[in-house]
Design a protein around this motif. Structure first.
Motif, PDB file in Angstrom:
ATOM      1  N   THR A  77       0.834  -1.209   0.000  1.00 22.99           N
ATOM      2  CA  THR A  77       0.000   0.000   0.000  1.00 22.99           C
ATOM      3  C   THR A  77       0.865   1.254   0.000  1.00 22.99           C
ATOM      4  O   THR A  77       0.584   2.217  -0.728  1.00 22.99           O
ATOM      5  CB  THR A  77      -0.928  -0.001   1.222  1.00 22.99           C
ATOM      6  N   LEU A  78       1.915   1.258   0.804  1.00 24.80           N
ATOM      7  CA  LEU A  78       2.811   2.416   0.826  1.00 24.80           C
ATOM      8  C   LEU A  78       3.471   2.619  -0.534  1.00 24.80           C
ATOM      9  O   LEU A  78       3.561   3.748  -1.041  1.00 24.80           O
ATOM     10  CB  LEU A  78       3.875   2.240   1.909  1.00 24.80           C
ATOM     11  N   ALA A  79       3.945   1.536  -1.117  1.00 29.11           N
ATOM     12  CA  ALA A  79       4.597   1.631  -2.428  1.00 29.11           C
ATOM     13  C   ALA A  79       3.628   2.158  -3.478  1.00 29.11           C
ATOM     14  O   ALA A  79       4.000   2.978  -4.326  1.00 29.11           O
ATOM     15  CB  ALA A  79       5.145   0.269  -2.839  1.00 29.11           C
ATOM     16  N   SER A  80       2.371   1.722  -3.418  1.00 25.89           N
ATOM     17  CA  SER A  80       1.394   2.178  -4.410  1.00 25.89           C
ATOM     18  C   SER A  80       1.068   3.657  -4.242  1.00 25.89           C
ATOM     19  O   SER A  80       0.652   4.321  -5.196  1.00 25.89           O
ATOM     20  CB  SER A  80       0.108   1.344  -4.319  1.00 25.89           C
ATOM     21  N   ALA A  81       1.276   4.194  -3.027  1.00 27.77           N
ATOM     22  CA  ALA A  81       1.067   5.626  -2.793  1.00 27.77           C
ATOM     23  C   ALA A  81       2.267   6.448  -3.246  1.00 27.77           C
ATOM     24  O   ALA A  81       2.203   7.682  -3.262  1.00 27.77           O
ATOM     25  CB  ALA A  81       0.803   5.878  -1.308  1.00 27.77           C
ATOM     26  N   GLY A  82       3.371   5.767  -3.594  1.00 30.86           N
ATOM     27  CA  GLY A  82       4.563   6.470  -4.045  1.00 30.86           C
ATOM     28  C   GLY A  82       5.631   6.625  -2.990  1.00 30.86           C
ATOM     29  O   GLY A  82       6.562   7.422  -3.146  1.00 30.86           O
ATOM     30  N   VAL A  83       5.541   5.853  -1.894  1.00 29.96           N
ATOM     31  CA  VAL A  83       6.505   5.938  -0.800  1.00 29.96           C
ATOM     32  C   VAL A  83       7.651   4.962  -1.033  1.00 29.96           C
ATOM     33  O   VAL A  83       7.430   3.801  -1.385  1.00 29.96           O
ATOM     34  CB  VAL A  83       5.815   5.631   0.544  1.00 29.96           C
ATOM     35  N   ASP A  84       8.872   5.411  -0.803  1.00 31.60           N
ATOM     36  CA  ASP A  84      10.052   4.547  -0.845  1.00 31.60           C
ATOM     37  C   ASP A  84      10.084   3.732   0.442  1.00 31.60           C
ATOM     38  O   ASP A  84      10.209   4.293   1.543  1.00 31.60           O
ATOM     39  CB  ASP A  84      11.302   5.415  -0.967  1.00 31.60           C
ATOM     40  N   THR A  85       9.966   2.402   0.331  1.00 28.39           N
ATOM     41  CA  THR A  85       9.904   1.542   1.517  1.00 28.39           C
ATOM     42  C   THR A  85      11.188   0.753   1.752  1.00 28.39           C
ATOM     43  O   THR A  85      11.197  -0.205   2.522  1.00 28.39           O
ATOM     44  CB  THR A  85       8.719   0.553   1.399  1.00 28.39           C
ATOM     45  N   ALA A  86      12.287   1.142   1.111  1.00 29.16           N
ATOM     46  CA  ALA A  86      13.539   0.392   1.243  1.00 29.16           C
ATOM     47  C   ALA A  86      14.029   0.347   2.685  1.00 29.16           C
ATOM     48  O   ALA A  86      14.754  -0.584   3.069  1.00 29.16           O
ATOM     49  CB  ALA A  86      14.612   1.001   0.338  1.00 29.16           C
ATOM     50  N   ASP A  87      13.664   1.337   3.507  1.00 32.45           N
ATOM     51  CA  ASP A  87      14.112   1.378   4.897  1.00 32.45           C
ATOM     52  C   ASP A  87      13.037   0.913   5.876  1.00 32.45           C
ATOM     53  O   ASP A  87      13.099   1.243   7.068  1.00 32.45           O
ATOM     54  CB  ASP A  87      14.583   2.786   5.262  1.00 32.45           C
ATOM     55  N   VAL A  88      12.064   0.161   5.386  1.00 32.77           N
ATOM     56  CA  VAL A  88      11.098  -0.496   6.270  1.00 32.77           C
ATOM     57  C   VAL A  88      11.598  -1.913   6.531  1.00 32.77           C
ATOM     58  O   VAL A  88      11.725  -2.719   5.602  1.00 32.77           O
ATOM     59  CB  VAL A  88       9.691  -0.533   5.658  1.00 32.77           C
ATOM     60  N   ALA A  89      11.922  -2.212   7.778  1.00 36.44           N
ATOM     61  CA  ALA A  89      12.447  -3.530   8.144  1.00 36.44           C
ATOM     62  C   ALA A  89      11.309  -4.527   8.317  1.00 36.44           C
ATOM     63  O   ALA A  89      10.243  -4.189   8.850  1.00 36.44           O
ATOM     64  CB  ALA A  89      13.247  -3.427   9.439  1.00 36.44           C
ATOM     65  N   VAL A  90      11.528  -5.744   7.856  1.00 36.84           N
ATOM     66  CA  VAL A  90      10.566  -6.836   8.047  1.00 36.84           C
ATOM     67  C   VAL A  90      11.122  -7.736   9.147  1.00 36.84           C
ATOM     68  O   VAL A  90      12.210  -8.318   9.000  1.00 36.84           O
ATOM     69  CB  VAL A  90      10.361  -7.630   6.743  1.00 36.84           C
ATOM     70  N   LEU A  91      10.399  -7.835  10.256  1.00 32.60           N
ATOM     71  CA  LEU A  91      10.886  -8.518  11.450  1.00 32.60           C
ATOM     72  C   LEU A  91      10.016  -9.727  11.793  1.00 32.60           C
ATOM     73  O   LEU A  91       8.838  -9.776  11.410  1.00 32.60           O
ATOM     74  CB  LEU A  91      10.894  -7.551  12.642  1.00 32.60           C
ATOM     75  N   PRO A  92      10.565 -10.684  12.549  1.00 29.61           N
ATOM     76  CA  PRO A  92       9.786 -11.862  12.936  1.00 29.61           C
ATOM     77  C   PRO A  92       8.856 -11.569  14.107  1.00 29.61           C
ATOM     78  O   PRO A  92       8.870 -12.258  15.143  1.00 29.61           O
ATOM     79  CB  PRO A  92      10.874 -12.872  13.323  1.00 29.61           C
ATOM     80  N   GLU A  93       8.070 -10.526  13.968  1.00 26.46           N
ATOM     81  CA  GLU A  93       7.079 -10.130  14.972  1.00 26.46           C
ATOM     82  C   GLU A  93       5.750  -9.950  14.251  1.00 26.46           C
ATOM     83  O   GLU A  93       5.689  -9.961  13.026  1.00 26.46           O
ATOM     84  CB  GLU A  93       7.473  -8.791  15.628  1.00 26.46           C
ATOM     85  N   ALA A  94       4.691  -9.770  14.996  1.00 23.12           N
ATOM     86  CA  ALA A  94       3.401  -9.460  14.374  1.00 23.12           C
ATOM     87  C   ALA A  94       3.395  -8.010  13.910  1.00 23.12           C
ATOM     88  O   ALA A  94       3.957  -7.129  14.579  1.00 23.12           O
ATOM     89  CB  ALA A  94       2.276  -9.692  15.370  1.00 23.12           C
ATOM     90  N   THR A  95       2.807  -7.740  12.759  1.00 19.39           N
ATOM     91  CA  THR A  95       2.621  -6.361  12.316  1.00 19.39           C
ATOM     92  C   THR A  95       1.738  -5.625  13.326  1.00 19.39           C
ATOM     93  O   THR A  95       0.784  -6.198  13.859  1.00 19.39           O
ATOM     94  CB  THR A  95       1.961  -6.343  10.923  1.00 19.39           C
ATOM     95  N   GLY A  96       2.079  -4.372  13.608  1.00 17.60           N
ATOM     96  CA  GLY A  96       1.291  -3.580  14.546  1.00 17.60           C
ATOM     97  C   GLY A  96      -0.168  -3.519  14.130  1.00 17.60           C
ATOM     98  O   GLY A  96      -0.502  -3.519  12.939  1.00 17.60           O
ATOM     99  N   THR A  97      -1.048  -3.471  15.121  1.00 19.28           N
ATOM    100  CA  THR A  97      -2.487  -3.454  14.856  1.00 19.28           C
ATOM    101  C   THR A  97      -3.161  -2.415  15.741  1.00 19.28           C
ATOM    102  O   THR A  97      -2.836  -2.291  16.928  1.00 19.28           O
ATOM    103  CB  THR A  97      -3.112  -4.837  15.138  1.00 19.28           C
ATOM    104  N   ALA A  98      -4.087  -1.668  15.160  1.00 18.98           N
ATOM    105  CA  ALA A  98      -4.895  -0.713  15.918  1.00 18.98           C
ATOM    106  C   ALA A  98      -6.347  -1.175  15.885  1.00 18.98           C
ATOM    107  O   ALA A  98      -6.890  -1.467  14.812  1.00 18.98           O
ATOM    108  CB  ALA A  98      -4.769   0.691  15.339  1.00 18.98           C
TER     109      ALA A  98
END
Length: 288
Positions: A77-98
């Motif tokens: 979704t971020l990439a489709s909005a035009g955001v550079d996501t190269a510095d978003v780390a993918v970790l062995p945790e659950a994605t944050g949820t609200a």
């Protein structure tokens, strides 16, 4: 206005928003039926990054997601909005949820489960002198303080959720953005160098060392959803100020962007280029 706007690096949270839209908000211990459930990309950091990119900024996101389907969805979704996501780390945790409940007037209650956001590290992240760095407080003060120390250019904190801010952080901030209740909960902001305060349907103002230097009313709009509206305001204000607009004109543009956001049910609403809002608000500002 040029289509090429300033470079913005957003350091912050990336969440999956689970939104229950109900007729009204529940009271303590109460169960309300008949709600409608939706799943949307969210997190204050991701919301601000998506908004800044859709407004035409050159945007980099620094954050974390989990190694799960939700995390991949947030990245897409971020990439489709035009955001550079190269510095978003993918970790062995659950994605944050609200977990969010929204009523018929667009007001909400939110509980955040940070997940991977709690493990954000800036150890391998650098900031250039031409980058504006925009942070919020959903990833914790230590990360924001580290960003403040590493940032070389214009540094902004959206002080939400409200908490006491260390003197070192306030002294480094070129701009702090808060809503009215956050402004009241953080007394130190009364002497900060530059603070923008939002007042919902009443508009927004800017204070220099506690003195009001600009105030602009908000456009009258029908409110569908307030989630993400403050984030869209933050991104628009930062971009407007960094393009050289004066305080009042920048507030007017940010108010117009926020008004667009509250009319959209999404936490990351579709937005026009910043220049569109500049043109919309220019006649009113010229008539002052």
């Amino acid at each position: 206005m040029s289509n090429r706007l300033p470079a913005v690096t957003v350091v912050g949270s990336i969440n999956l928003d689970l939104i229950a839209t109900a007729g009204r908000l529940p009271t303590a211990g109460e169960t309300i039926g008949g709600a409608i459930l939706s799943r949307q990309p969210g997190g204050k950091g991701a919301n601000q990054a998506a908004a800044a990119a859709r407004l035409g900024g050159r945007v980099r996101m620094v954050g974390t997601v989990g190694d799960d389907a939700h995390g991949q969805g947030m990245l897409d979704t971020l990439a489709s909005a035009g955001v550079d996501t190269a510095d978003v780390a993918v970790l062995p945790e659950a994605t944050g949820t609200a977990l969010i409940v929204v009523d018929a007037e667009g007001e909400n209650q939110i509980v955040v489960c940070p997940g991977a956001n709690s493990h954000l590290s800036l150890e391998e992240v650098d900031f250039g002198p031409d980058e504006t760095v925009l942070c919020q407080l959903e990833v914790g003060l230590p990360v924001v303080l580290e960003a403040a120390r590493k940032a070389q250019g214009f540094f902004v904190v959206n002080a939400a959720p409200a908490m006491d801010l260390p003197a070192e952080l306030l002294e480094r901030c070129d701009l702090v953005i808060v809503n009215e209740s956050e402004y009241a909960l953080i007394p130190a902001l009364a002497s900060a160098k530059l603070v923008a305060v939002t007042y919902g349907g009443e508009g927004s103002a800017i204070f220099e060392h506690g003195r009001k230097v600009a105030e602009v009313p908000a456009p009258a709009v029908s409110v569908v959803n307030t989630i993400g509206a403050g984030d869209a305001f933050c991104s628009a204000l930062v971009l407007a100020l960094r393009t050289g607009m004066d305080y009042a004109a920048a507030l007017a543009v940010a108010n117009a962007v926020g008004a667009t956001a509250v009319g959209d049910p999404s936490s990351q609403p579709e937005l026009a280029h910043l220049g569109h809002y500049v043109e919309r608000t220019a006649p009113a500002m010229d008539a002052r």
